[in-house]
Design a protein around this motif. Structure first.
Motif, mmCIF file in Angstrom:
data_model
loop_
_atom_site.group_PDB
_atom_site.id
_atom_site.type_symbol
_atom_site.label_atom_id
_atom_site.label_comp_id
_atom_site.label_asym_id
_atom_site.label_seq_id
_atom_site.Cartn_x
_atom_site.Cartn_y
_atom_site.Cartn_z
ATOM 1 N N ASN A 155 0.829 -1.202 0.000
ATOM 2 C CA ASN A 155 0.000 0.000 0.000
ATOM 3 C C ASN A 155 0.865 1.254 0.000
ATOM 4 N N ARG A 156 1.885 1.239 0.830
ATOM 5 C CA ARG A 156 2.785 2.393 0.918
ATOM 6 C C ARG A 156 3.569 2.578 -0.383
ATOM 7 N N LYS A 157 4.061 1.469 -0.936
ATOM 8 C CA LYS A 157 4.817 1.552 -2.191
ATOM 9 C C LYS A 157 3.950 2.081 -3.323
ATOM 10 N N LEU A 158 2.712 1.634 -3.391
ATOM 11 C CA LEU A 158 1.798 2.117 -4.423
ATOM 12 C C LEU A 158 1.560 3.615 -4.291
ATOM 13 N N HIS A 159 1.369 4.054 -3.058
ATOM 14 C CA HIS A 159 1.150 5.479 -2.822
ATOM 15 C C HIS A 159 2.370 6.293 -3.258
ATOM 16 N N GLU A 160 3.549 5.821 -2.900
ATOM 17 C CA GLU A 160 4.777 6.520 -3.286
ATOM 18 C C GLU A 160 4.920 6.563 -4.803
ATOM 19 N N LEU A 161 4.634 5.465 -5.462
ATOM 20 C CA LEU A 161 4.730 5.397 -6.918
ATOM 21 C C LEU A 161 3.776 6.395 -7.573
ATOM 22 N N MET A 162 2.590 6.514 -7.039
ATOM 23 C CA MET A 162 1.586 7.393 -7.631
ATOM 24 C C MET A 162 1.828 8.868 -7.335
#
Length: 171
Positions: free
Chosen positions: A149-156
């Motif tokens: 979840n955190r990685k996805l947020h950072e990517l976006m």
């Protein structure tokens, strides 16, 4: 429900089918309602008091699992509800010291600290260990999805990374 409505339903369905299919509201006085509520609270308090510490801990772990599941169902990222946040909650429920817990899942205390403080994402084997440690109450997939979840947020949301990588694309 009026008498007329009841008679109409009785004629249409019959007494036996009505009894099996419908819940008719009971008319309670305010005092009956208060007594029922008070008695229910007493029963619940008795049950809570009679639980063993292990049962209380299991209930807390189930509650944590449901909190994780509810958060994962949300479509919004919450910077406070991270892998580390839930891991710290897990350790707190177990009433363990970080060093002892790290030893139980065979990692270094500094490594555990990095996971709790979101400085490092745990590898999949650690997530499996967390599942096994919780006796499968909190599945590894939940731990994995929290980290992702955190990685996805950072990517976006990482605009500087996008600007930096733009120079490598030739269009």
């Amino acid at each position: 429900m009026t008498k007329k409505d009841f008679d109409r339903l009785l004629k249409k369905y019959g007494a036996e089918e009505l009894a099996g299919s419908f819940v008719f509201p009971a008319e309670n006085s305010g005092r009956d309602e208060a007594n029922s509520t008070k008695r229910l609270q007493e029963i619940l308090a008795e049950r809570r008091a009679s639980k063993t510490p292990a049962e209380k801990q299991k209930a807390q772990l189930m509650q944590l699992r449901f909190q994780i599941e509810d958060y994962l169902k949300e479509k919004r990222f919450n910077g406070k509800k991270t892998f580390g946040y839930f891991l710290k909650s897990y350790i707190t429920i177990l009433d363990k010291k970080s060093n002892d817990f790290a030893d139980e899942i065979d990692i270094k205390p500094t490594e555990l600290s990095q996971y709790i403080n979101n400085h490092r994402t745990p590898p999949q084997p650690v997530m499996i260990r967390l599942e096994l440690h919780s006796k499968n109450i909190i599945p590894a997939i939940h731990w994995y999805r929290l980290a992702e979840n955190r990685k996805l947020h950072e990517l976006m949301t990482d605009k500087s990374l996008r600007r930096e990588q733009k120079k490598y694309v030739k269009i």
